[in-house]
Enzyme design. Structure first.
Site, PDB file in Angstrom:
ATOM      1  N   GLU A   1       3.887   3.673  -7.159  1.00  0.00           N
ATOM      2  CA  GLU A   1       2.444   3.930  -7.190  1.00  0.00           C
ATOM      3  C   GLU A   1       2.106   5.423  -7.151  1.00  0.00           C
ATOM      4  O   GLU A   1       1.080   5.829  -7.702  1.00  0.00           O
ATOM      5  CB  GLU A   1       1.715   3.172  -6.071  1.00  0.00           C
ATOM      6  CG  GLU A   1       2.023   3.638  -4.667  1.00  0.00           C
ATOM      7  CD  GLU A   1       1.295   2.810  -3.613  1.00  0.00           C
ATOM      8  OE1 GLU A   1       1.440   1.582  -3.632  1.00  0.00           O
ATOM      9  OE2 GLU A   1       0.587   3.395  -2.785  1.00  0.00           O
TER      10      GLU A   1
ATOM     11  N   ILE B   1      -0.742  -5.593  12.037  1.00  0.00           N
ATOM     12  CA  ILE B   1      -1.328  -6.321  10.901  1.00  0.00           C
ATOM     13  C   ILE B   1      -0.748  -7.733  10.819  1.00  0.00           C
ATOM     14  O   ILE B   1      -1.478  -8.713  10.627  1.00  0.00           O
ATOM     15  CB  ILE B   1      -1.088  -5.542   9.587  1.00  0.00           C
ATOM     16  CG1 ILE B   1      -1.808  -4.192   9.643  1.00  0.00           C
ATOM     17  CG2 ILE B   1      -1.567  -6.354   8.379  1.00  0.00           C
ATOM     18  CD1 ILE B   1      -1.426  -3.214   8.547  1.00  0.00           C
TER      19      ILE B   1
ATOM     20  N   ALA C   1      -6.121  -2.093   0.412  1.00  0.00           N
ATOM     21  CA  ALA C   1      -6.280  -3.079   1.500  1.00  0.00           C
ATOM     22  C   ALA C   1      -7.007  -2.495   2.712  1.00  0.00           C
ATOM     23  O   ALA C   1      -7.705  -3.199   3.428  1.00  0.00           O
ATOM     24  CB  ALA C   1      -4.917  -3.621   1.914  1.00  0.00           C
TER      25      ALA C   1
ATOM     26  N   HIS D   1      -3.695   0.026  -3.845  1.00  0.00           N
ATOM     27  CA  HIS D   1      -3.535   0.405  -2.429  1.00  0.00           C
ATOM     28  C   HIS D   1      -4.912   0.473  -1.758  1.00  0.00           C
ATOM     29  O   HIS D   1      -5.326   1.507  -1.231  1.00  0.00           O
ATOM     30  CB  HIS D   1      -2.800   1.743  -2.293  1.00  0.00           C
ATOM     31  CG  HIS D   1      -2.081   1.877  -0.996  1.00  0.00           C
ATOM     32  ND1 HIS D   1      -0.812   2.372  -0.878  1.00  0.00           N
ATOM     33  CD2 HIS D   1      -2.456   1.538   0.271  1.00  0.00           C
ATOM     34  CE1 HIS D   1      -0.438   2.360   0.400  1.00  0.00           C
ATOM     35  NE2 HIS D   1      -1.436   1.858   1.119  1.00  0.00           N
TER      36      HIS D   1
ATOM     37  N   THR E   1       1.231  -6.100   0.980  1.00  0.00           N
ATOM     38  CA  THR E   1       0.213  -5.079   1.264  1.00  0.00           C
ATOM     39  C   THR E   1       0.829  -3.958   2.094  1.00  0.00           C
ATOM     40  O   THR E   1       0.101  -3.131   2.644  1.00  0.00           O
ATOM     41  CB  THR E   1      -0.987  -5.671   2.038  1.00  0.00           C
ATOM     42  OG1 THR E   1      -0.477  -6.295   3.226  1.00  0.00           O
ATOM     43  CG2 THR E   1      -1.781  -6.661   1.215  1.00  0.00           C
TER      44      THR E   1
ATOM     45  N   ARG F   1       4.339  -1.724   1.664  1.00  0.00           N
ATOM     46  CA  ARG F   1       4.763  -0.602   0.820  1.00  0.00           C
ATOM     47  C   ARG F   1       5.573  -1.164  -0.341  1.00  0.00           C
ATOM     48  O   ARG F   1       6.402  -2.062  -0.157  1.00  0.00           O
ATOM     49  CB  ARG F   1       5.631   0.397   1.600  1.00  0.00           C
ATOM     50  CG  ARG F   1       4.861   1.306   2.552  1.00  0.00           C
ATOM     51  CD  ARG F   1       3.925   2.274   1.827  1.00  0.00           C
ATOM     52  NE  ARG F   1       3.253   3.166   2.751  1.00  0.00           N
ATOM     53  CZ  ARG F   1       2.056   2.947   3.299  1.00  0.00           C
ATOM     54  NH1 ARG F   1       1.395   1.840   3.020  1.00  0.00           N
ATOM     55  NH2 ARG F   1       1.518   3.829   4.119  1.00  0.00           N
TER      56      ARG F   1
ATOM     57  N   GLY G   1       3.750  -6.936  13.603  1.00  0.00           N
ATOM     58  CA  GLY G   1       3.109  -5.862  14.363  1.00  0.00           C
ATOM     59  C   GLY G   1       1.600  -6.048  14.339  1.00  0.00           C
ATOM     60  O   GLY G   1       1.097  -7.173  14.317  1.00  0.00           O
TER      61      GLY G   1
END
Ligand code: NAD
Length: 329
Positions: free
Chosen positions: A271, A162, A298, A296, A240, A242, A160
């Site tokens: 997390e 990213i 990024a 988290h 990066t 989930r 997608g």
């Protein structure tokens, strides 16, 4: 003002507060911006005069579950300052006819750049090299031999927004790209010169696997005890996306056995609990020497943050004008 938007977990967003408070778009739409330092959850719902907001603006660290939504009788719109929206109970929101918006694209390059930052930190032993000089005052290279990215195969899971940047960057490094996605962008694949293959084939062929799929019921433990053994011996995993896309126990076992050479993780399955102060979770994984972890982070560049704020302002204004945009389903 006819609307009040309360932004949660704004303790570390000094720039954001000023930006939102001085937004002419929000003012023109009759929206007052208010700020709460903590995350929003069922135990941390504003009360008294602070409870009079109709718009809740949250980051992904606010678990807006059914209990939280039930405790927010005045809220009529939720907007998240993130792409992912798995922290919001969409069924509970829909039951109250609360539309939910997200920021569909803000950090496409930003997150992909971070995936490569994690990868390069691993492939070139940047942590160890820096510690050698800074901590030990030694200018030696023994034990610091890494590996080239050029010529290696990278498997991109999810092509997608990213993932596409990850593909472009990988090509820039001279890597061979293979990809797995439930939807194929054949024009992009032809333009960039990579094949779509099955997840199993991707795991078997890749020297590096980088995950850019959303967290959904269908991607829960997409990489798991059953398929992690297919991974090419000594390959690296970058996540990066989930944490729960990868089964933690399987990941730890693969890192221990050497099936995986290392992992670069910006996300962890537990997390949320860790953020809430529970230091017992994911501890074994975090402590492993061939694992690099970030909190988290990024998405976290100045440029991306301004894009997040701009889209969030647009989301709120669109809601205030009666036609919400960037709705998630
Ligand atoms: P996107 O929706 O543009 O792309 C996701 C891609 O994954 C799509 O092509 C989709 O078809 C594919 N996909 C869906 N289900 C799949 C499956 N079962 N198997 C393989 N592929 C599947 O999303 P994006 O903007 O590229 O973001 C991807 C994810 O990255 C987000 O959902 C979010 O969880 C995560 N993210 C993390 C950070 C961070 O700071 N770490 C920041 C932004 C986004």
């Amino acid at each position: 003002m006819t609307h009040k938007a309360t932004f949660f977990n704004f303790d570390h967003w000094g720039l954001g507060k000023e930006y939102l408070q001085s937004s002419d778009k929000l003012k023109a739409a009759g929206v007052e911006a208010a700020f709460v330092e903590n995350v929003l959850n069922a135990n941390n719902v504003p009360t008294g005069p602070n409870a009079d907001f109709d718009i809740a603006a949250v980051f992904m660290d606010s678990p807006v579950d059914a209990a939280t939504i039930a405790a927010l009788p005045n809220v009529k719109f939720i907007t998240t300052l993130s792409t992912g929206f798995d922290h919001i109970d969409l069924v509970a929101a829909a039951a109250r006819a609360i539309p939910v918006s997200s920021v569909p694209a803000y950090g496409e390059n930003t997150v992909a750049e971070f995936a490569f930052a994690l990868l390069l930190a691993l492939s070139r032993k940047i942590r160890e090299a820096s510690a050698r000089v800074k901590d030990e005052m030694k200018f030696t290279t023994d034990g610091l031999c890494g590996f080239d990215l050029a010529g290696k195969t990278i498997g991109v899971v999810g092509t997608g927004h990213i993932g596409k940047h990850a593909v472009r960057m990988a090509k820039g490094f001279g890597m061979k790209v293979v990809a797995y996605d439930v939807i194929h962008d054949d024009a992009f694949a032809a333009e960039m010169g990579f094949p779509y293959i099955s997840l199993e084939e991707l795991l078997a062929q890749s020297d590096v696997v980088t995950i850019h799929a959303p967290y959904l019921p269908t991607t829960h433990h997409l990489i798991n005890a059953q398929n992690i053994g297919l991974v090419k011996k000594g390959a690296y995993l970058i996540n990066t996306a989930r944490g729960a896309i990868v089964e933690t126990a399987a990941l730890i076992a693969a890192l221990k056995s050497g099936q995986l050479g290392g992992a670069g993780l910006d996300v962890l399955e537990e997390e949320a609990a860790m953020k809430a102060g529970d230091v017992s979770v994911d501890r074994e994984l975090v402590a492993m020497s061939n694992v690099i972890v970030s909190p988290h982070n990024a998405f976290n560049t100045r440029e991306a943050f301004v894009r997040i704020l701009d889209t969030t302002i647009d989301n709120i204004v669109a809601y205030a004008n009666g036609a919400p945009i960037n709705l998630v389903k």
